[in-house]
Design an enzyme around this catalytic site. Sequence first.
Site, PDB file in Angstrom:
ATOM      1  N   HIS A 135       0.805  -1.224   0.000  1.00  0.00           N
ATOM      2  CA  HIS A 135       0.000   0.000   0.000  1.00  0.00           C
ATOM      3  C   HIS A 135       0.833   1.266   0.000  1.00  0.00           C
ATOM      4  CE1 HIS A 135       0.985  -0.273   4.253  1.00  0.00           C
ATOM      5  NE2 HIS A 135       0.657   0.996   4.358  1.00  0.00           N
TER       6      HIS A 135
HETATM    7  C1  UD1 Z   1      -2.033   4.962   6.455  1.00  0.00           C
HETATM    8  C2  UD1 Z   1      -0.703   5.337   7.113  1.00  0.00           C
HETATM    9  C3  UD1 Z   1       0.312   4.220   6.900  1.00  0.00           C
HETATM   10  C4  UD1 Z   1      -0.246   2.881   7.309  1.00  0.00           C
HETATM   11  C5  UD1 Z   1      -1.563   2.649   6.592  1.00  0.00           C
HETATM   12  C6  UD1 Z   1      -2.226   1.339   6.924  1.00  0.00           C
HETATM   13  C7  UD1 Z   1      -0.247   7.724   7.130  1.00  0.00           C
HETATM   14  C8  UD1 Z   1       0.629   8.779   6.595  1.00  0.00           C
HETATM   15  N1  UD1 Z   1      -0.145   6.536   6.552  1.00  0.00           N
HETATM   16  O1  UD1 Z   1      -1.784   4.896   5.063  1.00  0.00           O
HETATM   17  O2  UD1 Z   1       1.464   4.501   7.658  1.00  0.00           O
HETATM   18  O3  UD1 Z   1       0.685   1.877   6.993  1.00  0.00           O
HETATM   19  O4  UD1 Z   1      -2.469   3.711   6.932  1.00  0.00           O
HETATM   20  O5  UD1 Z   1      -3.334   1.132   6.077  1.00  0.00           O
HETATM   21  O6  UD1 Z   1      -0.990   7.977   8.053  1.00  0.00           O
HETATM   22  N2  UD1 Z   1      -9.074   4.677   1.945  1.00  0.00           N
HETATM   23  C9  UD1 Z   1     -10.319   4.098   1.816  1.00  0.00           C
HETATM   24  N3  UD1 Z   1     -10.954   3.677   2.957  1.00  0.00           N
HETATM   25  C10 UD1 Z   1     -10.414   3.837   4.191  1.00  0.00           C
HETATM   26  C11 UD1 Z   1      -9.159   4.429   4.302  1.00  0.00           C
HETATM   27  C12 UD1 Z   1      -8.499   4.848   3.189  1.00  0.00           C
HETATM   28  O7  UD1 Z   1     -10.828   3.946   0.728  1.00  0.00           O
HETATM   29  O8  UD1 Z   1     -11.062   3.430   5.170  1.00  0.00           O
HETATM   30  C13 UD1 Z   1      -8.346   5.074   0.728  1.00  0.00           C
HETATM   31  C14 UD1 Z   1      -8.578   6.516   0.332  1.00  0.00           C
HETATM   32  O9  UD1 Z   1      -8.587   6.581  -1.050  1.00  0.00           O
HETATM   33  C15 UD1 Z   1      -7.349   7.214   0.851  1.00  0.00           C
HETATM   34  C16 UD1 Z   1      -6.275   6.127   0.688  1.00  0.00           C
HETATM   35  O10 UD1 Z   1      -6.958   4.903   0.956  1.00  0.00           O
HETATM   36  O11 UD1 Z   1      -7.072   8.382   0.164  1.00  0.00           O
HETATM   37  C17 UD1 Z   1      -5.131   6.271   1.645  1.00  0.00           C
HETATM   38  O12 UD1 Z   1      -5.587   6.355   2.997  1.00  0.00           O
HETATM   39  P1  UD1 Z   1      -4.726   7.192   4.064  1.00  0.00           P
HETATM   40  O13 UD1 Z   1      -5.381   7.145   5.385  1.00  0.00           O
HETATM   41  O14 UD1 Z   1      -4.418   8.549   3.512  1.00  0.00           O
HETATM   42  O15 UD1 Z   1      -3.356   6.456   4.123  1.00  0.00           O
HETATM   43  P2  UD1 Z   1      -2.963   4.909   4.034  1.00  0.00           P
HETATM   44  O16 UD1 Z   1      -2.336   4.642   2.737  1.00  0.00           O
HETATM   45  O17 UD1 Z   1      -4.078   4.010   4.451  1.00  0.00           O
END
Ligand code: UD1
Length: 375
Positions: free
Chosen positions: A205
């Site tokens: 991811h």
């Molecule tokens: C976050 C953490 C990362 C961790 C990861 C575990 C930061 C900087 N990064 O990254 O360290 O390893 O979580 O998963 O905080 N999204 C959904 N549904 C959700 C959550 C996210 O669809 O419930 C999608 C959205 O498009 C979002 C993308 O995932 O923009 C990324 O989510 P985000 O919370 O920004 O960071 P992660 O990549 O999950």
Amino acid sequence: MHIVHVVGARPNFMKVAPVMRALECWDCVRQSLIHTGQHYDANMSDIFFQQLGMPSPSVNLGVGSGSHAQQTARILSNLETVVRDSRPDLVLVYGDVNSTMAAALVCAKLLVPIGHVEAGLRSFDRTMPEEINRLLTDQIADLLFTPSADGDENLRQEGVKPEKVFLVGNVMIDSLVHLLPIAEKSSVRKTLHLYSGHFGLVTLHRPSNVEDPATLASIMHALEKISREVTILFPLHPRTRQRLKTFNRQFSGSLIHMLDPMSYVDFLALQRFAKFVITDSGGVQEETTYLGVPCLTLRENTERPVTVTLGTNILVGRDMNRLSSEVGRILAGDRKSGQVPPLWDGHAAERIAQSIMSWNRPQRLVECHVERAVI
Ligand code: UD1
């Protein structure tokens, strides 16, 4: 003593659960749980609360997704009022996600004491957003709970006072130890028709692996090649699923089993029985080390070096030839053996609770608390 826990993203949930359980044993402690809402899908959040036996959060800030600045700003703004109103004696933050750093910053500005669980880890790679979150959180925390001795050394080098630092071990492993017996009985392998146990598990991811189409394509082609030898299970993080769709590349998909994000128990069950795991996650490097399962990490560095020096982790970086050859070696029976790092014993959270109970709050914080209480 009122302790507030702030969590937001999937890897936080398995860290907070054992700490809340350990603090429940102390009559003098009242606890509240705040969810920032950084992760909001049911299979990225709710299912973890259920399986880990956690209470529903008393507040959900509902910040959702966005750029780093947007997400952080929403947490800062929404959390400030909640912390100011609830006047906790201590706020505990977990790991290295945006919610961790943002919550710590809110508390530091309000002079509310902060405890950082999983402090001191460093990849020394400031292109990782998590490294910035770690550095900032540790600079403003009052209590720093480290999972391994390298964390203590990093904090010492950065000038953190040793009396603030407690080497307690790994709380993520507390949850693993707690739920492994249930995971071993999970029906997930039957559901996925994994009768032989001859499978590898993949999670990806990190933006560094999934944002650039060429990088993602080279990883996917390597995985397709590997899947001709061994079944590959690939639970997809929402971002990875979205990138694969956007890039619309012709990954056959038929040889790689693309799955939705899994619950904690089912994912643990798959790790436990996998021949190997390929990942860019931090927590998975630790869990595989504890389970003695070979882990091939698609990163150039790790903030969890004990998983390499003591555990079963190998850093493969972006070298897909190396990935294929390491998988070939594992399938031929040549596995890296490892040992479980010290204090990864299922009791880290109890040590955190003990440290909090014997903690002498710095005078400036005591004074500030009294002042705020009479406002
Ligand atoms: C976050 C953490 C990362 C961790 C990861 C575990 C930061 C900087 N990064 O990254 O360290 O390893 O979580 O998963 O905080 N999204 C959904 N549904 C959700 C959550 C996210 O669809 O419930 C999608 C959205 O498009 C979002 C993308 O995932 O923009 C990324 O989510 P985000 O919370 O920004 O960071 P992660 O990549 O999950």
